[in-house]
Every structure is written in structure tokens, then in C-alpha cells.
Design a protein around this motif. Structure first.
Motif, PDB file in Angstrom:
ATOM      1  N   LEU A  56       0.820  -1.205   0.000  1.00  0.00           N
ATOM      2  CA  LEU A  56       0.000   0.000   0.000  1.00  0.00           C
ATOM      3  C   LEU A  56       0.858   1.260   0.000  1.00  0.00           C
ATOM      4  N   TYR A  57       1.948   1.243   0.748  1.00  0.00           N
ATOM      5  CA  TYR A  57       2.825   2.413   0.868  1.00  0.00           C
ATOM      6  C   TYR A  57       3.952   2.424  -0.168  1.00  0.00           C
ATOM      7  N   ASN A  58       3.989   1.425  -1.065  1.00  0.00           N
ATOM      8  CA  ASN A  58       5.090   1.281  -2.029  1.00  0.00           C
ATOM      9  C   ASN A  58       6.428   1.246  -1.302  1.00  0.00           C
ATOM     10  N   SER A  59       6.506   0.385  -0.320  1.00  0.00           N
ATOM     11  CA  SER A  59       7.693   0.273   0.510  1.00  0.00           C
ATOM     12  C   SER A  59       8.022  -1.207   0.673  1.00  0.00           C
ATOM     13  N   SER A  60       8.802  -1.527   1.678  1.00  0.00           N
ATOM     14  CA  SER A  60       9.121  -2.919   1.974  1.00  0.00           C
ATOM     15  C   SER A  60       8.917  -3.164   3.460  1.00  0.00           C
ATOM     16  N   VAL A  61       8.793  -4.431   3.827  1.00  0.00           N
ATOM     17  CA  VAL A  61       8.575  -4.790   5.225  1.00  0.00           C
ATOM     18  C   VAL A  61       9.736  -4.338   6.109  1.00  0.00           C
ATOM     19  N   PRO A  62      10.995  -4.528   5.701  1.00  0.00           N
ATOM     20  CA  PRO A  62      12.090  -4.056   6.565  1.00  0.00           C
ATOM     21  C   PRO A  62      12.043  -2.547   6.825  1.00  0.00           C
ATOM     22  N   VAL A  63      11.654  -1.773   5.829  1.00  0.00           N
ATOM     23  CA  VAL A  63      11.549  -0.326   6.024  1.00  0.00           C
ATOM     24  C   VAL A  63      10.437  -0.020   7.027  1.00  0.00           C
ATOM     25  N   LEU A  64       9.303  -0.745   6.926  1.00  0.00           N
ATOM     26  CA  LEU A  64       8.221  -0.545   7.885  1.00  0.00           C
ATOM     27  C   LEU A  64       8.662  -0.895   9.307  1.00  0.00           C
ATOM     28  N   LEU A  65       9.539  -1.886   9.418  1.00  0.00           N
ATOM     29  CA  LEU A  65      10.021  -2.292  10.738  1.00  0.00           C
ATOM     30  C   LEU A  65      11.093  -1.354  11.278  1.00  0.00           C
ATOM     31  N   GLY A  66      11.552  -0.433  10.454  1.00  0.00           N
ATOM     32  CA  GLY A  66      12.505   0.567  10.914  1.00  0.00           C
ATOM     33  C   GLY A  66      13.956   0.241  10.646  1.00  0.00           C
ATOM     34  N   TYR A  67      14.220  -0.732   9.822  1.00  0.00           N
ATOM     35  CA  TYR A  67      15.601  -1.075   9.495  1.00  0.00           C
ATOM     36  C   TYR A  67      16.124  -0.150   8.411  1.00  0.00           C
ATOM     37  N   GLU A  68      17.381   0.172   8.522  1.00  0.00           N
ATOM     38  CA  GLU A  68      18.052   0.814   7.406  1.00  0.00           C
ATOM     39  C   GLU A  68      18.323  -0.316   6.424  1.00  0.00           C
ATOM     40  N   VAL A  69      17.727  -0.207   5.288  1.00  0.00           N
ATOM     41  CA  VAL A  69      17.710  -1.350   4.398  1.00  0.00           C
ATOM     42  C   VAL A  69      18.839  -1.300   3.386  1.00  0.00           C
ATOM     43  N   ALA A  70      19.560  -2.378   3.372  1.00  0.00           N
ATOM     44  CA  ALA A  70      20.520  -2.643   2.316  1.00  0.00           C
ATOM     45  C   ALA A  70      20.238  -4.073   1.883  1.00  0.00           C
ATOM     46  N   LEU A  71      19.489  -4.191   0.829  1.00  0.00           N
ATOM     47  CA  LEU A  71      19.090  -5.515   0.370  1.00  0.00           C
ATOM     48  C   LEU A  71      20.135  -6.094  -0.574  1.00  0.00           C
ATOM     49  N   THR A  72      20.375  -7.360  -0.386  1.00  0.00           N
ATOM     50  CA  THR A  72      21.246  -8.098  -1.286  1.00  0.00           C
ATOM     51  C   THR A  72      20.443  -9.276  -1.812  1.00  0.00           C
ATOM     52  N   ARG A  73      20.355  -9.375  -3.110  1.00  0.00           N
ATOM     53  CA  ARG A  73      19.632 -10.501  -3.718  1.00  0.00           C
ATOM     54  C   ARG A  73      20.584 -11.680  -3.858  1.00  0.00           C
ATOM     55  N   LYS A  74      20.096 -12.820  -3.410  1.00  0.00           N
ATOM     56  CA  LYS A  74      20.862 -14.058  -3.509  1.00  0.00           C
ATOM     57  C   LYS A  74      20.062 -15.072  -4.310  1.00  0.00           C
ATOM     58  N   THR A  75      20.775 -15.982  -4.924  1.00  0.00           N
ATOM     59  CA  THR A  75      20.148 -17.074  -5.668  1.00  0.00           C
ATOM     60  C   THR A  75      20.505 -18.377  -4.986  1.00  0.00           C
ATOM     61  N   ASN A  76      19.494 -19.205  -4.738  1.00  0.00           N
ATOM     62  CA  ASN A  76      19.696 -20.501  -4.114  1.00  0.00           C
ATOM     63  C   ASN A  76      19.739 -21.547  -5.230  1.00  0.00           C
ATOM     64  N   TYR A  77      20.955 -21.989  -5.572  1.00  0.00           N
ATOM     65  CA  TYR A  77      21.127 -22.923  -6.685  1.00  0.00           C
ATOM     66  C   TYR A  77      20.584 -24.312  -6.356  1.00  0.00           C
ATOM     67  N   PHE A  78      20.648 -24.705  -5.095  1.00  0.00           N
ATOM     68  CA  PHE A  78      20.067 -25.987  -4.717  1.00  0.00           C
ATOM     69  C   PHE A  78      18.545 -25.960  -4.857  1.00  0.00           C
ATOM     70  N   SER A  79      17.951 -24.818  -4.615  1.00  0.00           N
ATOM     71  CA  SER A  79      16.510 -24.678  -4.792  1.00  0.00           C
ATOM     72  C   SER A  79      16.132 -24.803  -6.271  1.00  0.00           C
TER      73      SER A  79
END
Length: 186
Positions: free
Chosen positions: A51-74
Motif C-alpha cells: 500500500l505504501y510502495n515500501s518494503s517490510v524491513p523499512v516498515l520495521l525501521g531497518y536501514e535497508v541494504a538488500l542483497t539478492r541471492k540465488t539458491n542454486y540448490f533450490s
């Protein structure tokens, strides 16, 4: 988190009542979340983030630095499971749907064909099917029941197919989410 939710809501230009209407909750629930007397569930946080065009970590008050990872076993596990389990299940369900669809189509078309034969081949609607003969009435009702059964089967098949497609969509959505994931750094 309490001041953060209020700040993000105000930055998005929404009132508490607008947010409450969007989430189908009361305005008091929004107020409680914002003043910290209650905490929203994770599913509500996800809805708020959308609704706010945000992310859950931002709503929780974290300074967000997201890193995308790929799970090759998955990827490997999803491929093996989808190929050896899901593909045969989808194939069997598709084949059964095709067979039931053909059967339903036949149940609908047979009475229509008999009616066509009686009307257009005999050039008369006065035939045994509609006469006062007991066999005429029983045949007539048998054709009506056959036709209605065919319609009911097609309706049931369409409903079940819709539910199956919704299930597949949700399955693949969560299946692909397990391949790519985010790591939140503080």
C-alpha cells in the motif's frame, strides 16, 4: 516501529481511515499499530508495504541494504520435483479433464441430435417421443436428464479447472520465491 509506520503513512499522503478501508480493518487498529500498543502481523505488514510502495524491513525501521541471492540448490530441487511430480500430476489432471469434457459434450449433444433427427428427418414433430405413449415420456425425460447432467458436468469441470489453475499459480509463485531471496543488512 511505532513512529516509523505513522511517518511512512503520512509520507504516502494517506489518512488512517483510508489505510483502514484499504486493509479492511478499523481505524483504531491502524492507530494502535502506529502508537505501538499493538503490532501488526507479518501478512498485514506485507499488505502495508504494498500500500505504501515500501518494503517490510523499512516498515520495521531497518536501514535497508538488500542483497539478492540465488539458491542454486533450490533451482535443482524445484526442477527435479516439478519434472517428476508436478508434470505427471498436471498431465493426469489434464487428461482426465479432457475425458470428462468429451463425455459431457456427448451427454449434451446426444439429446440434441435425437431431437434434430426426429424433427428434420421425419419432417414432423408428432412422433413417439412426445406422444402419450409411456415410452415416449420416459425417453423424453431421459433425454432431458442426460442434457442437464452434461451441463452440470461441464460446470463442475470448469469450476475445478479454475481452482486447479489458481493452485498452480500460487504453487509456482512460492516455488520461484524460494530461488531468489533478499538478505537484509543492518
Amino acid at each position: 516501529m511505532k513512529n516509523n509506520l505513522q511517518q511512512i503513512r503520512q509520507n504516502s499522503g494517506m489518512t488512517q481511515q483510508e489505510v483502514a478501508d484499504s486493509l479492511f480493518v478499523t481505524r483504531q487498529s491502524i492507530s494502535r499499530w502506529e502508537n505501538g500498543s499493538r503490532e501488526p502481523s507479518i501478512s498485514v505488514l506485507e499488505d502495508l508495504a504494498k500500500l505504501y510502495n515500501s518494503s517490510v524491513p523499512v516498515l520495521l525501521g531497518y536501514e535497508v541494504a538488500l542483497t539478492r541471492k540465488t539458491n542454486y540448490f533450490s533451482i535443482l530441487g524445484n526442477f527435479i520435483f516439478n519434472f517428476f511430480v508436478c508434470l505427471p500430476v498436471v498431465g493426469v489432471v489434464g487428461l482426465l479433464s479432457f475425458i470428462v469434457g468429451c463425455f459431457s459434450f456427448a451427454l449434451i449433444m446426444i439429446p440434441m441430435y435425437v431431437l434434430y433427427e426426429k424433427i428434420f428427418q421425419n419432417r414432423s414433430i408428432n412422433f413417439v417421443l412426445l406422444s402419450y405413449h409411456p415410452q415416449g415420456f420416459s425417453a423424453f425425460f431421459l433425454y432431458i436428464i442426460t442434457f442437464l447432467l452434461g451441463l452440470a458436468l461441464i460446470y463442475a469441470l470448469l469450476s475445478l479447472s479454475r481452482l486447479f489453475l489458481i493452485f498452480l499459480k500460487k504453487y509456482f509463485k512460492y516455488s520461484f520465491k524460494s530461488i531468489r531471496y533478499d538478505i537484509i543488512k543492518r
